[in-house]
Every structure is written in structure tokens, then in C-alpha cells.
Write an enzyme that holds these catalytic residues in place. Sequence first.
Site, PDB file in Angstrom:
ATOM      1  CG  HIS A 171      -6.350   3.581   6.049  1.00  0.00           C
ATOM      2  ND1 HIS A 171      -6.773   2.352   5.590  1.00  0.00           N
ATOM      3  CD2 HIS A 171      -7.447   4.173   6.584  1.00  0.00           C
ATOM      4  CE1 HIS A 171      -8.060   2.221   5.852  1.00  0.00           C
ATOM      5  NE2 HIS A 171      -8.497   3.303   6.447  1.00  0.00           N
TER       6      HIS A 171
ATOM      7  CE1 TYR B 263      -0.062   4.842   9.918  1.00  0.00           C
ATOM      8  CE2 TYR B 263       1.058   3.067   8.748  1.00  0.00           C
ATOM      9  CZ  TYR B 263       0.018   3.986   8.832  1.00  0.00           C
ATOM     10  OH  TYR B 263      -0.923   4.048   7.851  1.00  0.00           O
TER      11      TYR B 263
ATOM     12  NE  ARG C  62      -1.746   2.161   3.381  1.00  0.00           N
ATOM     13  CZ  ARG C  62      -1.668   2.139   4.713  1.00  0.00           C
ATOM     14  NH1 ARG C  62      -2.386   1.278   5.405  1.00  0.00           N
ATOM     15  NH2 ARG C  62      -0.858   2.956   5.346  1.00  0.00           N
TER      16      ARG C  62
END
Lengths: 331, 395
Positions: B286, B295, B282
Amino acid sequence: MTVRDALNSAIDEEMSADSKVYLMGEEVGEYQGAYKISKGLLQKFGPDRVLDTPITEAGFTGIGVGSAFYGLKPIVEFMTFNFAMQAIDHIINSAAKTNYMSAGQISVPIVFRGPNGAAAGVAAQHSQCFAAWYGSCPGLKVLSPYSAEDARGLLKAAIRDPDPVVFLENEILYGEAFPVSAEVLDPSFVLPIGKAKIEREGTDVTVTAFSKMVGYALKAAEILEKEGINVEVINLRSIRPLDRATINQSVRKTNRLVTVEEGWPQHGIGAEICTSVVEESFDYLDAPVERITGADVPMPYAANLERMAVPQIEDIVRAVKRACSRSARGK
Amino acid sequence: MNDFMGRKVSYSSQMCFIPEESTNSVPCYRLLSTHGDLLDPSSINELDKELCIEMYRKMVTLQVMDTIFYDAQRQGRISFYVTTIGEEAINIGSAAALNATDVVFSQYREPGVLMWRGFTLQQFANQCYGNEYDLGKGRQMPVHYGSNELNYLTVSSPIATQVPQAVGAAYGLKMDKKDACAVTYFGDGGTSEGDFHAGMNFAAVLGAPVLFICRNNGWAISTPTSEQFRSDGVAIKGQAYGVRSIRVDGNDALAVYFAVKNARKMAVEEFRPILIEALTYRVGHHSTSDDSSKYRSVDEIEYWRTRRDPVARLRMFLQSNRWWDDENEDLLRQDLRTQMMSVLHNAESKKKPGLSNLFEDVYDVIPQNLKEQEQETQAIVGKYPKDYPSDVPLD
């Protein structure tokens, strides 16, 4: 006809009339139904249309909803609505809201049915009444039958309805027999969704109830008749949409209201009915609205405690008398 | 008797625990090297040049659309967006392998499937702006597209609920004897939901013609797969349910295409579910509500964005076969940018849906109480127009 036979015949007739209708749930097939509501259906319609499911309410409810999206008409049986909590995301987020969220592109012609509320000695995790929870959700229709006529007519209406319907039955009522007319027995018989029934006409006080409490209210009315109080008993039949017109019309006639339900008091059905009457018929009320509900506790097991935790006929009689100013408030 | 409830049991006096991890990881199917070379050069004969070019064009379109919508959100022009950057090969490769009548139950990172079927850039924009041309009538957040006509069910946010739903639809297709399957997409995170377990299990028991396509992109918001499960990814879970499965290089559009094509054939002809785990990354956050640099390392993101881009990989394959060149590339990208600008401008300038859309579709037929509420609302908005947005038509 017993309520059990009424439900069985309704499902049988609707499955015969429309090949898209099918039944699924735990024990509905080989076992003939946990409460024998689906007796004989597997033998008649075969395993393609009567599906015994693995133990996963979330799973089979999701599958039912998905098949409804596709165009089938599932009847999903929960062994009790208490277990349906494990599937409640699918009932609300997948079923209730989808027609709206998809802007009418996806309709969900599904029926969720099973026993609701208290039975006898089944305690906290098998006795909760879910009428108020489902009744607050736009997108759902919520029905609760009392008699065999209700069971047949409302279940047929639910199966035929293009919207998702939550159908709250009662385990104790399954075995109870009611007289039924030839009209009720006809396969084309159906009752309208959203219309309450005046089970007993009266002039002095309106008592609203649904499911098993209708029977209790009728018995209370007989007792009160001997004391000169003439009670009108309304069988709600439909929790959502609630038949506010019939309720208000009745209160405008009697000027007094007692609501009866087995479920918990806070945010219950009685609370909504009381508000409806206050909003629309305040000037007609001669006394404050009385609300009879189950106790605000998880259902205990011991028989004596269980009896104290749900409304009894005497509670309804006392409430009516209070509404009629026949005794002091409280005990 | 050597059987137990219909299955053969092989008894042994060697106490043997099945290890938690196999010595051999599930093999990953790929056709192209990371530099776009066909690993088996002779397989060029099985490839359709026009199809490969069309797949590439759509992958670029998806990439450009995502980039521009993401920027539009950053500029405050739309409220929210979810990109598919890095997963274009899964989107387009799988879509190209399906039939138009296969019913799609997506998560929310598969707009490419809708795009392949014909959903236009304008339609995507209309949904994101929630204007009066939105097929969804302004009911949903951006990226929650759907189209009955294109057999793509409206996106619904809760994770993995679409998995058992797809099985239910597949059951319906089977009962109707349709030459079609159901297809459901979900991420690595979605496989943790109870619905994944129930969906896989039921599909096998019912013999449902359904494809389970898992986009294992390494991250579920901030949860890396190492914290999501301890199994060897997702493909290995298939056999536990009695479901045939395959792991494929999700950034290899050709591998995805052929894996899905074969899986579909098995699902429809043999009435069985198939699990496809497509490994990918990805690249984007998100969603626009996330900043993934918080993160994960920026280096990791950049590596996958620049060195493992599925779009660039297919381009290298096409160009090495002289099926595509730099001029085609420039023209395509310029044309797409121009289109997107116009599409955004159009979507922005349209009116919002009228007030009646607030009350319709709650039920099949609008109930009396909602009709009354609508009338009351119209009256109040008409009486106090200054208190309400000026771009909400009263009809």
C-alpha cells in the site's frame, strides 16, 4: 431592517455583482429557504445559480469546495451548523487547509453559512454552538453577526474574501429588526473582517459577546446603569481572527472583564479571550475574569430546563457585579 | 396513470426480486491479449505508432521512478513513498486520452497522469524531499504532488473527498461552457466512502461533465475487494445512479486509452458523468509503511508482477510490430536510471524551504498574529541556533 432581509439583500447584491457567486443548500430554491433567507433568489437568478441539493451535507459541501477550487464562489447553506458536522471533513480538510497544503496554488473562496447555536425548543442535536470548534482552525475565518448592519456588512465581506469563511448566524435573530443607515443599505457597504465593534461605551467593566448574547449584554448594561455600573459592551463580530487589540484596549481602560457566550464552557470563546487578556493585560486586571457560558450539558428540550441551560440577562448582571466586587462570589 | 413522479412504472403480478448477483458479470473491454497480441488485428490501423511508443516510454519511466524512490525510502533518504507498480497502464493510458485542460482530482496512486502532462522527475524528487524547489513549499508528505499549471490538483490524503470536489469543478466547467471535463481517480476502497455515493448521485442530477475512474486493484491496504463490497465490482453501481459506465482491463494500456477517450467525448458533448472501472492489481505494498506479505500470499504478488505486468504487455505488442526492440529497451532503462540518480542527488543537496514558508498561505494575506509569530520565531532561532536544525534558512 430585519437580519433576514439584511442577509437576503447581501446575497442578492453579491450575486448580481459577480456571476461566479452562487448559492446551494437544502430547500434554498423552490422552498425559498428553510428560514426564508434566500427568498426570491431562485426566481431572480435561476436554477443554475440557486441550487436545491439532495440531502447530503458531505456531498454538497464537497461539491461546493470542488467548485471553489475551480474558481467559482459558492455560498453553502447548512440548515443548521449541527448538520454541518456531517460535512466537517470537507470544511476543515478540504477547505481550511488547502491553500496552505497546495502552497498557495489552490485558493478556496467559499462561504459556509447557516444558523448556529440554540434556538427555541429544538434540543440537543439542533442547538450546539460551533464557534469554538471552527474558531480554533487556522485557514478558516469565522464570523458571527448580531445586528442587521453586521449581517449585511460581514456577509458581503465573507463572500468577497478569497479564504474560506464560516458564517455563524442565529435563528432567533433572523426576525429581529434593527435601524440601518443609508450607508449600510448601499450595495458597496462592507465591514472589515477581524474588527470588533464597541456597541456601548463604558468605563467600569468590559463585557464581550457575539450573536444573540450581544443583545442580552446590552440589556444587562441598561439594568446595571441604574445601579451605577457603567458597562462597555464589545460585539466581537469576528471569532477568527479575534480582535484582541480592541478587547485588550478596553480591559486596560475598565480593568474588569466578563465574557458571554451561549456555547459550552470548556475550550470556549471566553476561555480564549480570558487567556488573551491574561497574556497581554494582566497588570491591568483588578478582578478575576468572569466567564458566562451555556451549561455543560447537551441542550434539553423542556422549556424550563432549556432556560436554565443558556445564559440569561440576570446571569450577566450578576457576573458583572461579581467582577465589580459588589457581591460574594458564587450565587 | 402508469407513471410515478415522471417515470414509467411497469406493473406485474409476478413477484420478482432483482437478484443480488447477475448471471452475467459486467463484460470487461480489452484490446490486447495478456501476451500483447491485438485481439482484433485490423484495429492496428486505428493506432498511432508514435503515441503507442510514447505511452510505453512513459510507463517505463513511471516504473523506474517508483522503483528508485521506493529504494530511496528504504535507505532512509526520503521519509515515505507510495508506488504505482502494476497500475502504469491506467495512469498513462488514461492521461494520454485526456486534454491538457481537463482538471484532474487524483487519490494518490496516479503520478503517471502528472508525469504525462510534463511534471519532471526532478519536480517529483523535489516534492518527495520537500526542498526549496518543491512546488508545495515543503508543506506535504511525499507523493502529495500538485501543479496548477498542469491542471492536477494537489493530492489530499482523505479517501474519496476528491470525488464530489471533481463534480463541483465539472459544474463550474459546464457553467463556463469550457471544452473540458473534470476527471477523478479513486481505488476500490474509495467507493465505500459516503463521498462516492454523493459524488455519483450529484453528477448525474447536475449533468456534470466528469469522468469517475476507479482503479479496482483488488486491495485497500489489507482489505480485499471481497470484504469491501459484495456487488459485481464497481461498474455495476453506475446504473443505480443513472451514470453510464464501462469495465475495462486496466492492465491493457490501449483499452484504457480508448475507453477514456470515448468517455471524455460523451462527458463533454452530452454533459454527463461516466464511470470507468479499470481492473488491475496493486503489485506494490500500500505504501512504504506497509508489508503486504503479512496479509496476502507472496505467490499472488509474484504472479501479477511477473505474468500480468502491464508494462511488459505493451512492450510485447510493440516488439511484435517491430515498433520497439531490446536495444531501445536497454538504452531507455539505463538512461532513466542515470537520470534518476542525478535527480535524487540534486534534490537531496538543495536547501529546505525558509522559515517564512511555515507561516505563509494559511490565508490569502498573512494575518498580523502570524507575522508576529514569525518574528518571534526568527528571533529565538537566531538566538539559540544550536537548538534548531541547521538546514532551515531563517528567511
